[in-house]
Design a protein around this motif. Structure first.
Motif, PDB file in Angstrom:
ATOM      1  N   ARG A 135       0.844  -1.186   0.000  1.00  0.00           N
ATOM      2  CA  ARG A 135       0.000   0.000   0.000  1.00  0.00           C
ATOM      3  C   ARG A 135       0.882   1.240   0.000  1.00  0.00           C
ATOM      4  NH1 ARG A 135      -4.419  -1.936   4.560  1.00  0.00           N
ATOM      5  NH2 ARG A 135      -5.429  -3.509   3.275  1.00  0.00           N
ATOM      6  N   PRO A 136       0.332   2.380  -0.433  1.00  0.00           N
ATOM      7  CA  PRO A 136       1.150   3.603  -0.441  1.00  0.00           C
ATOM      8  C   PRO A 136       1.772   3.818   0.939  1.00  0.00           C
ATOM      9  CG  PRO A 136      -0.949   3.990  -1.512  1.00  0.00           C
ATOM     10  CD  PRO A 136      -1.017   2.630  -0.925  1.00  0.00           C
ATOM     11  N   PRO A 137       3.071   4.139   0.978  1.00  0.00           N
ATOM     12  CA  PRO A 137       3.732   4.295   2.269  1.00  0.00           C
ATOM     13  C   PRO A 137       3.062   5.362   3.122  1.00  0.00           C
ATOM     14  CG  PRO A 137       5.079   5.182   0.486  1.00  0.00           C
ATOM     15  CD  PRO A 137       3.973   4.442  -0.153  1.00  0.00           C
ATOM     16  N   VAL A 138       2.817   4.997   4.352  1.00  0.00           N
ATOM     17  CA  VAL A 138       2.184   5.921   5.284  1.00  0.00           C
ATOM     18  C   VAL A 138       3.265   6.571   6.130  1.00  0.00           C
ATOM     19  CG1 VAL A 138       0.535   6.125   7.188  1.00  0.00           C
ATOM     20  CG2 VAL A 138       0.140   4.474   5.353  1.00  0.00           C
ATOM     21  N   ARG A 139       3.156   7.854   6.296  1.00  0.00           N
ATOM     22  CA  ARG A 139       4.140   8.581   7.109  1.00  0.00           C
ATOM     23  C   ARG A 139       4.022   8.125   8.564  1.00  0.00           C
ATOM     24  NH1 ARG A 139       3.712  13.505   9.844  1.00  0.00           N
ATOM     25  NH2 ARG A 139       5.726  14.525  10.229  1.00  0.00           N
ATOM     26  N   ARG A 140       5.149   7.634   9.090  1.00  0.00           N
ATOM     27  CA  ARG A 140       5.140   7.125  10.456  1.00  0.00           C
ATOM     28  C   ARG A 140       4.966   8.281  11.430  1.00  0.00           C
ATOM     29  NH1 ARG A 140       6.926   1.858  10.020  1.00  0.00           N
ATOM     30  NH2 ARG A 140       8.289   1.405   8.247  1.00  0.00           N
ATOM     31  N   ARG A 141       3.979   8.164  12.294  1.00  0.00           N
ATOM     32  CA  ARG A 141       3.693   9.220  13.252  1.00  0.00           C
ATOM     33  C   ARG A 141       4.571   9.059  14.483  1.00  0.00           C
ATOM     34  NH1 ARG A 141      -0.548  12.067  11.558  1.00  0.00           N
ATOM     35  NH2 ARG A 141      -1.969  11.081  10.059  1.00  0.00           N
ATOM     36  N   LEU A 142       5.014  10.167  15.009  1.00  0.00           N
ATOM     37  CA  LEU A 142       5.983  10.150  16.097  1.00  0.00           C
ATOM     38  C   LEU A 142       5.326  10.208  17.477  1.00  0.00           C
ATOM     39  CD1 LEU A 142       8.962  10.233  16.978  1.00  0.00           C
ATOM     40  CD2 LEU A 142       8.882  12.721  16.738  1.00  0.00           C
ATOM     41  N   TRP A 143       4.161  10.821  17.602  1.00  0.00           N
ATOM     42  CA  TRP A 143       3.640  11.162  18.931  1.00  0.00           C
ATOM     43  C   TRP A 143       3.422   9.929  19.812  1.00  0.00           C
ATOM     44  CZ3 TRP A 143      -0.984   9.254  20.630  1.00  0.00           C
ATOM     45  CH2 TRP A 143      -1.858   8.750  19.664  1.00  0.00           C
ATOM     46  N   TRP A 144       2.838   8.871  19.234  1.00  0.00           N
ATOM     47  CA  TRP A 144       2.567   7.713  20.081  1.00  0.00           C
ATOM     48  C   TRP A 144       3.831   6.913  20.366  1.00  0.00           C
ATOM     49  CZ3 TRP A 144       3.529   2.674  18.710  1.00  0.00           C
ATOM     50  CH2 TRP A 144       3.753   2.421  17.349  1.00  0.00           C
TER      51      TRP A 144
END
Length: 786
Positions: free
Chosen positions: A332-341
């Motif tokens: 799937r299109p790469p999802v930007r990894r979120r930092l907050w969690w």
């Protein structure tokens, strides 16, 4: 060819899982390697889980045997009878190893017998444990044979031993005075297990966290070995009519097969490994192999949860890919990894741990223990969660460099998930190992400082029951004649009280008076005496309240409490009118184990009139004399086997902590090697996926060394970033733990360097094992197509 119609419900799941298991079992050499690696990772995790589940039962068995063979005595002992015996403790130490000794003297023909013994030894004989017999029969046990002056008449069975390595004996001396022990009529009245000190609880919790967290990561990583090859096979299934849910269940079946093999192999590894239990001693706990047995409920949970976790992890992983026919696997299109969690996890762990550092010393309460375990796990899991984001953020900013560097960086930019999954296990294993090693190094240094401070002067204290002053003088003469002893002092002390008023109220502990009896030379080690002669009596100002004055009367047999039966009365003793008040020497000077109120010479006060008098010896020795301490202990055993040793000569914590540190380091290195094997599989699969590209590069004249270096950088970047995170997390967690225990923050530099070096070795290992596959793929034949 097409797949048969799918049944409905559980039957569909069973069919698809079974098909996946067949693919895992018959997938050729490459498939068998992937299945073997999955099984190896799961087996290691299962063995550790079974070991952890065995600890409660192990401790119960250990403490149960300890309680069954003991009787600490009663306030009102039984009268002598046909079924009673006199019982005394005669523990000693030999070259730092504790030797448990018990002395018995039957009162009749049917005395109680402890477990592991059919009948008590005869006069002058002893029964010994197999380990003690082996030591006594060896050349190393020559000095100990001189201390245990009994004839060995048999061995103690397993029921009477805490473990196969325990050094213990039961002896029957020719004479055993009533003052040397107490009378019992049964065994099995031992005290319950003593509570662990707070520092030991903290260490146990952290060892569990440091072991179990990497185990969970390794299991989760192991079931995903060979994901890319599996997805190509699933694409072929799509071509013959399988839908996406079916392919995911088949993939779960492949992981299930490897996990089931790992479950069986883990059980076998556990059964084989527990045979080594008798050779391991931690915190003076040595157990039999049969003690290392997990409970049935724990075994059932592990047998169910490990395969279930393999299925769940695989199904969750398959949600991130789209498998299409014709051998195409489109992510799937790469999802930007979120930092907050990812930051929230270690932040929550720090919020749980930091307040604990303000509670000095750290207290072992259920709430504190839960916060410690939860905070530590959150910190370690936070490292695993941060690594994918860090790798993606770093490689996204890397562009310039040689061709090998650009090839590696580009590959990581396209797909870094397989590498970060495996490196996550390295990260959490190294971080946990560093934290626990820092904790143990700080504790070990603290113990070493304490023992060094208390043992600055080479000195041993001995304490036991006193009989009369002539025997005390004979004991002092024997101690002074011992090889290596430079000085010996001794006196007798007892607790006296005011004259009894005949009331039934309990004695006032605050009114107790410490009476010391000794020769003038011995009393000068306690107080400053200008003139002294046999028959003199002195009083001392102790600062504990009213000073005993000349002419005062003392009750030499004070009642311990209101329930104590009437004692044989003695005439109250009067402090002579001519007794002078003398200043005491500084506490700790000479043989100052007690702070006396009255000092008397033997002619002025008969020791036998005192209540339970205790003799206190202090012997200085020369560290340069070989085995001076052991010679001194031999002399003490000849004086009285029941003498208790009070010294800081041996530091048992060094061996205990060093053993745990070595075991943890070996476990961390084993985990690194296992995860490195997974990285090899992942790297080789990526090379196979790029075989056409490699053939093109070879056709254009790209050197093999360039592509070899690209494999090196491709492995090195995630590993280096993971080790950096592990160092930061491990050092921070270790500093928090040392602050909790009040120890100085000490970094175990050799272990940090060794673990970092092991991480570098994993990089080289992965590169070296991947090169043969790389050379095979760099051929013009790879350009051929159909």
């Amino acid at each position: 060819m097409s797949l048969p119609p799918s049944p409905a419900g559980p039957a569909r799941w069973a069919r698809d899982l079974a098909m996946g298991m067949r693919f895992a079992a018959g997938g050729g050499r490459a498939g068998r390697v992937r299945t073997a690696l999955t099984a190896a990772g799961v087996a290691l995790g299962v063995a550790v889980l079974l070991l952890g589940a065995s600890v409660p039962g192990l401790l119960d068995s250990w403490h149960g045997r300890e309680q069954a063979r003991e009787n600490p005595g009663l306030l009102h002992p039984p009268r002598p009878a046909d079924d009673t015996l006199q019982y005394a403790t005669a523990d000693t130490t030999f070259h730092g190893n504790p030797v448990r000794g018990r002395l018995v003297r039957p009162d009749g023909a049917h005395p109680p017998v402890p477990p592991g013994i059919e009948r008590l030894p005869g006069p002058g004989h002893m029964l010994v444990s197999p380990a003690l017999k082996e030591l006594l029969d060896s050349p190393e046990g020559a000095l100990l044979r001189g201390r245990l002056d009994y004839t060995v008449s048999g061995t103690i069975g397993d029921a009477g031993l805490l473990g196969p390595g325990e050094l213990t004996y039961v002896a029957r001396p020719a004479a055993l005075a009533p003052a040397d022990g107490y009378r019992i009529d049964r065994f099995g009245e031992g005290d319950g297990p003593p509570p662990l000190p707070a520092s030991a609880v903290l260490l146990v919790v952290m060892v569990c966290v440091a072991l179990l967290t990497p185990v969970l990561v390794v299991i989760g990583t192991s079931v995903r070995f060979g994901d890319e090859r599996r997805e190509r096979r699933l694409a072929a299934l799509r071509l013959v009519g399988a839908d996406l849910p079916t392919t995911r269940r088949i993939a779960a079946g492949e992981a299930l097969f490897g996990s089931l093999l790992g479950l069986v192999a883990g059980g076998a590894l556990f059964l084989a490994g527990r045979q080594l239990a008798p050779a391991v001693t931690l915190w003076d706990i040595n157990v039999f192999a049969s003690d290392v047995t997990p409970g049935p409920l724990a075994v059932a949970l592990i047998a169910v949860l490990v395969p279930a976790a393999a299925v769940v992890v695989t199904l969750f992983a398959q949600r991130g890919v789209t498998v299409e026919p014709l051998g195409v696997v489109r992510h799937r299109p790469p999802v930007r990894r979120r930092l907050w969690w990812r930051v929230a996890l270690p932040a929550a762990g720090a919020l749980l741990l930091v307040p604990l550092t303000a509670e000095r010393p750290w207290r072992d309460t259920p709430w504190n223990t839960a916060r410690l375990a939860a905070g530590s796990m959150l910190l370690l899991w936070g490292v695993v969660a941060l690594l994918p984001w860090l790798v993606q953020a770093v490689v996204g900013r890397l562009h310039r460099g040689p061709v090998s560097w650009q090839l590696a960086v580009r590959r990581l930019q396209l797909s870094s998930a397989p590498a970060t999954r495996a490196v996550g296990g390295i990260t959490v294993a190294v971080a946990g190992a560093i934290a626990v090693h820092m904790l143990m190094t700080g504790m070990q240094a603290g113990y070493a400082r304490a023992y060094a401070e208390s043992g600055k002067e080479p000195r041993i204290g001995l304490s036991g029951e006193a009989r009369d002053w002539p025997r005390t003088q004979q004991a002092l003469t024997a101690l002074r004649a011992t090889p290596g002893v430079t000085a010996a002092r001794g006196y007798v002390d007892a607790l006296a009280g005011p004259p009894s008023t005949g009331s039934k109220g309990p004695a006032d502990p605050a009114g107790g008076t410490v009476v010391v009896v000794g020769s003038c030379a011995e009393l000068r080690a306690l107080a400053r005496l200008e003139a002294c002669h046999d028959g003199a009596v002195f009083t001392a100002a102790t600062g504990r309240g009213a000073t005993v004055t000349a002419g005062a009367t003392l009750d030499l047999k004070p009642p311990a409490d209101a329930d104590e039966p009437a004692r044989t009365r003695v005439r109250p003793w009067t402090v002579p009118r001519g007794a002078r008040t003398v200043p005491l020497l500084a506490p700790g000077h000479g043989s100052g184990h007690v702070v006396p109120d009255v000092l008397a010479t033997p002619s002025a006060l008969d020791i036998r009139a005192l209540d339970e008098p205790t003799v206190e010896f202090t012997a200085d020795f020369d560290r340069g004399t070989p085995d001076a301490v052991e010679h001194l202990r031999n002399t003490a055993a000849r004086i009285d086997p029941a003498l208790r040793e009070l010294s800081a000569v041996d530091n048992p914590h060094d061996a205990r902590l060093s053993g745990i540190r070595t075991g943890l380091f070996a476990g961390a290195v084993l985990t690194l090697l296992l995860i490195g094997s997974g990285l090899v599989v992942s790297t080789v699969e990526q090379l196979h996926e790029r075989r056409r590209l490699l053939s093109v590069l070879d056709a254009y004249g790209t050197r093999r060394a360039t592509l070899g270096r690209s494999v090196l950088w491709q492995t090195a970047v995630p590993v280096v970033l993971g080790l950096g995170l592990a160092l930061a997390c491990g050092l921070a967690l270790g500093a928090l733990l040392l602050t909790m225990t009040g120890h100085a923050v000490t970094v175990d530099l050799p272990v940090v360097a060794a673990l970092t070096g092991a991480g570098g070795a994993v990089i080289l290992l992965v590169t070296a094992l991947s090169l043969p596959a790389l050379w095979r793929l760099m051929r013009p034949d790879g350009l051929r197509t159909e």
